[in-house]
Structure formats: C-alpha cells, structure tokens
Motif scaffolding. Structure first.
Motif, short mmCIF file in Angstrom:
data_model
loop_
_atom_site.label_atom_id
_atom_site.label_comp_id
_atom_site.label_asym_id
_atom_site.label_seq_id
_atom_site.Cartn_x
_atom_site.Cartn_y
_atom_site.Cartn_z
N THR A 86 1.38 -1.52 0.23
CA THR A 86 -0.28 0.16 -0.10
C THR A 86 1.22 0.97 0.30
OG1 THR A 86 -0.09 0.22 2.84
CG2 THR A 86 -2.09 -0.70 1.14
N HIS A 87 2.27 0.80 0.72
CA HIS A 87 3.09 2.53 0.14
C HIS A 87 4.61 2.22 -0.58
CE1 HIS A 87 0.39 2.76 3.95
NE2 HIS A 87 0.47 4.04 3.25
N PRO A 88 3.97 1.42 -1.50
CA PRO A 88 5.27 1.34 -1.72
C PRO A 88 6.75 1.94 -2.72
CG PRO A 88 3.71 1.58 -3.89
CD PRO A 88 3.24 1.94 -2.61
N LYS A 89 6.35 3.58 -2.45
CA LYS A 89 7.34 4.36 -2.64
C LYS A 89 8.11 4.47 -1.39
CE LYS A 89 5.29 7.07 -6.48
NZ LYS A 89 4.89 7.81 -6.63
N GLU A 90 7.27 4.25 0.16
CA GLU A 90 7.96 4.66 1.06
C GLU A 90 9.61 3.92 1.43
OE1 GLU A 90 7.15 7.39 3.08
OE2 GLU A 90 5.13 7.73 2.11
N LYS A 91 10.78 4.51 1.97
CA LYS A 91 11.88 4.14 2.89
C LYS A 91 11.47 3.49 4.30
CE LYS A 91 16.51 4.62 3.53
NZ LYS A 91 17.43 5.54 3.91
N ILE A 92 11.43 2.12 4.22
CA ILE A 92 11.52 2.27 5.46
C ILE A 92 12.78 1.10 5.89
CG2 ILE A 92 10.74 -0.48 6.57
CD1 ILE A 92 8.73 -0.97 4.82
N ILE A 93 13.00 1.83 6.76
CA ILE A 93 14.50 1.02 8.10
C ILE A 93 14.32 0.44 8.94
CG2 ILE A 93 16.08 2.92 9.55
CD1 ILE A 93 15.71 5.13 8.49
N ARG A 94 15.02 -0.25 9.16
CA ARG A 94 14.85 -1.71 9.59
C ARG A 94 15.50 -1.34 11.02
NH1 ARG A 94 11.78 -6.05 6.55
NH2 ARG A 94 11.55 -5.34 4.21
N LEU A 95 14.70 -1.38 11.79
CA LEU A 95 15.60 -1.75 13.49
C LEU A 95 15.03 -2.58 14.06
CD1 LEU A 95 15.99 1.81 14.06
CD2 LEU A 95 17.67 0.48 12.94
N GLY A 96 14.22 -3.84 13.55
CA GLY A 96 13.84 -4.67 14.33
C GLY A 96 14.03 -6.10 14.61
N ILE A 97 14.43 -6.55 13.41
CA ILE A 97 15.56 -8.19 13.67
C ILE A 97 16.83 -7.87 13.49
CG2 ILE A 97 16.12 -9.91 12.13
CD1 ILE A 97 13.44 -9.55 11.08
N GLY A 98 17.69 -9.05 14.40
CA GLY A 98 18.46 -8.09 14.98
C GLY A 98 19.53 -9.21 13.48
N ASP A 99 19.16 -9.42 11.94
CA ASP A 99 20.67 -8.99 11.70
C ASP A 99 21.19 -8.54 11.75
OD1 ASP A 99 21.56 -10.84 9.39
OD2 ASP A 99 19.52 -10.04 8.10
#
Length: 409
Positions: A30-43
């Motif tokens: 639903t928000h294909p242009k948004e940049k997601i910053i992933r700070l969730g999974i500990g990889d």
C-alpha cells in the motif's frame, strides 16, 4: 497411519518475526514508494571481517586438493577451532576447560532449541520474562510447557524483568528443574553484575537446577565489571551449560557457526537418582543427529581469533555500539524511557502514552516508516515495550533518529 507430535499443534500459528514480516509486506503493497528503515530483527549489516574471508578462501582451496581435502569432520568440531575457543574465550579469563567440553555447531539458536533432546519431557522450566522465543517454543514442542492461557504457558515459571525491578530478575517463586538466562539480555539489552549472577549459580547449586546460559552477546560488553561467562562464577561448571555464537560477533548470521560448552562436572539424574554426565549425552546426541559444521566455516571462525581477526571484529562491534549510542541519545532526546544499549546492541523502549506494543509498532511503521519488534512478542512482561537493534547501517540509524525527532518533538 503416521501420528504427529501434537505438542506442535499448541504453538501459535506464526513465529514472531514471521508476523512482523507479513505486516511489513502488507505496508509495502500500500506504500510502495516509502523507504522503510528496519531496526527490528537482529541481523547484521556489516560484511565479514577480511581475516575471516581470507581464511575461508584458503579453506575452499584446501577442498580442491587431494592432500588437503576434508570430508566428514568430527561432529564435535575440529581441534584447531576448539583450541582457539578455549584459549581466547576462556583461558584468557582464568577459566579452565577441556577440549571435550566444547561442541562446535551451526549456531546458538540450534543448540538452545536442541539441548532439550537430552532431558526428560516432564522437567519444569523457568524463564526470565521477556524472553527469547526459541527457549519457550522448543519446550512447547517437547511437551514441557503445558497449555497457552492468557499469553502464558501453564507449566512455565515466568520470572518478570521489568522497570520496577530494574530488569534484575528475582529468584523464581517455586523451584524449577531447568532455568534459562540470557546475558547480555535479548531483548532488553540489560546485564547482570558478577554478584547478581553469583546469586543464580548459588541457587542452582542449592536446588539441583540446570542453568541454560545464553551468552551470545558477551562480546558487546563494555563494562569490565560485568562477567562474560557464567563460568567466571565459582561452582558454575556443576550447574550450567553455556551457549555462544559467532553470528552477531563476527557477522556469521548467513554462515552459521556457534558453540556450546557442556562441562564434564555437570550431571543430570535418572528417575532412581543416578547421576549421568550431560556431556556424554550431548556428545551422543550430536554424533547421531548432527554431521558437524563445515570445514570452511570452522576455518573462518578460527580466523576470528587471529590478531587481524580480533582487531577487525572489535572494529565491527564498535560500529554497532556507536549506533547504539546514537540511538540511545536520540531516543532520550525524544523524551522516551530507554533501557539497554550500553553493553548490548539492543535498546528496550517503553512505549509512550501507554500504547500497547503492537499499536506502537504500527504507528512507527505507518507514520515514520521504522520497523521495531513489539515487546509483547517476547512474553507477557514485554507488553508496553518495543525492541530496536543497533545492527543497521550508520546512515539508516542517523536518518531514523532524525525522523523520530521530527515525529515526537
């Protein structure tokens, strides 16, 4: 007709991080242009240290020559890696171990989940709460956890770690057979002092309790007063199994290597009271169900302990801990209550305005495009908190703090 292990049917339909991935994928649609910053999974995000890569390249070349080719290796691990582990991780801290007490594997997650194979199904278990989900789920699979009722398993003793007790667990309300401790802690990022850890070892010695001690994040400890191993405590080899990992220390999340220490002094018991070395049982289990970590991987892990490897690993850890400092300073500036982040790559955030963990997760995702991990996914005492990790890229870490400040200030 093949009958299933019905304990698997008791597990919630989805693993915590699978649920998070589905919610992220739904947002991306639903928000294909948004940049997601992933700070969730500990990889981890930083590449393997050069010393590790060079050692693995050489090991690949070894596999191409008849004289240096390696087929099946010892299920317990090659002596070159075990010797390096003992010398650098234990002897350097005054801890004596025999080579036969160290078992190299494909990671601490596998070992913490599989260790229950050598223990009876009706042992009682205790966990600090919040807790790494694998400890609980693997015991559900083995039939030790009981029934899930109102977010808690009926046969599990939960030991709350909350803001009220400064995230220092009290001794369990009733005796347990097996106790899980993880320090530095995942998810809260908090630690135990030597005196606090000694309290648990003494409790285990007095009550014949087996401690499962997950030290996967010990390399991130900055405070010299905090113990890196439970075996720094006198008597711990009689009561504790310790799990270690190269995943977050040296970037092995995609390569898979860790190890477990099962001291020969450590005993379990038969129903009629006979003492049995758990070391022998784990050795038998691994020899039967595990073919050993690859030669190439173990040569890479050995290189972690070379002078070059140590310097490069330290640089990586400093990188992530600098991220943690940037995050903690930024979150505090936003007026949030933050725990952890000083001796671990995790930050434990109290959700603002009394929001539930999942509501705060959703607001972060949809309003700031940042992904965290809902605290309630780690257990009942995690409700009202959210975990962030410092394993991201520096640029993303800085941008995330900028977004949060605009959002909250």
């Amino acid at each position: 007709m093949a009958l299933i292990n019905e304990h698997y049917m008791k597990l919630p339909n989805n693993y915590l991080f699978s649920d998070i991935a589905k919610k992220i994928n739904s947002f991306k649609v639903t928000h294909p242009k948004e940049k997601i910053i992933r700070l969730g999974i500990g990889d981890v995000t930083q590449p393997l240290p050069a010393a590790v890569r060079e050692a693995m390249h050489k090991a690949v070349d070894d596999m191409g020559s008849k004289e240096t080719f390696h087929g099946y290796g010892p299920e317990q691990g090659y002596s070159f890696l075990i010797d390096a582990i003992i010398k650098n991780d234990y002897a350097s801290r005054g801890i004596t171990l025999e080579p036969g007490e160290v078992f190299v594997s494909d990671g601490a997650k596998s070992d913490t989940g599989n260790i229950g194979d050598i223990l009876r199904h009706d042992n009682s278990i205790g966990v600090t709460d919040p807790v790494y989900p694998v400890y609980i789920d693997s015991n559900v699979m083995s039939g030790r956890a009981g029934i899930l009722e109102n977010g808690k398993w009926s046969d599990v003793v939960y030991i709350p770690c909350t803001e009220e007790n400064h995230f220092i667990p009290d001794l369990p309300s009733r005796r347990v057979d097996i106790l899980y401790l993880c320090y530095p802690n995942n998810p809260t990022g908090t630690t135990l002092t030597k005196e606090e850890l000694k309290k648990w070892v003494n409790y285990a010695l007095a009550n014949d309790v087996l401690i499962m001690y997950d030290a996967a994040y010990e390399a991130y400890i900055q405070d010299p007063a905090i113990p890196h191993s439970i075996y720094e405590i006198k008597g711990a080899k009689k009561v504790a199994i310790e799990f270690r990992s190269f995943s977050k220390t040296a970037g092995f999340t995609g390569i898979r290597c860790g190890y477990t220490v099962v001291p020969k002094e450590l005993n379990g018991f038969t129903l009629d009271g006979q003492r049995v070395q758990l070391n022998k049982l784990w050795n038998r289990r691994q020899s039967t169900k595990f073919n050993g970590t690859s030669y190439i991987t173990q040569r890479g892990a050995e290189a972690v302990y070379s002078p070059e490897g140590k310097a490069q690993v330290k640089e990586i850890i400093n990188y992530y801990m600098t991220n943690a400092r940037i995050m903690k300073e930024g979150l505090l500036e936003c007026g949030l209550h933050i725990y952890g982040g000083d001796n671990a790559p995790y930050l434990w955030i109290k959700t603002p305005h009394g929001l539930s963990s999942w509501k705060f997760f959703k607001k972060l995702l949809y309003e700031v495009n940042i992904v965290g991990t809902p605290g309630v996914g780690f257990g009942p005492s995690g409700e009202g908190y959210l975990r962030l990790t410092a394993f991201g890229d520096r640029e993303d870490t800085l941008e995330a703090m900028t977004r949060l400040k605009k959002w909250l200030l």
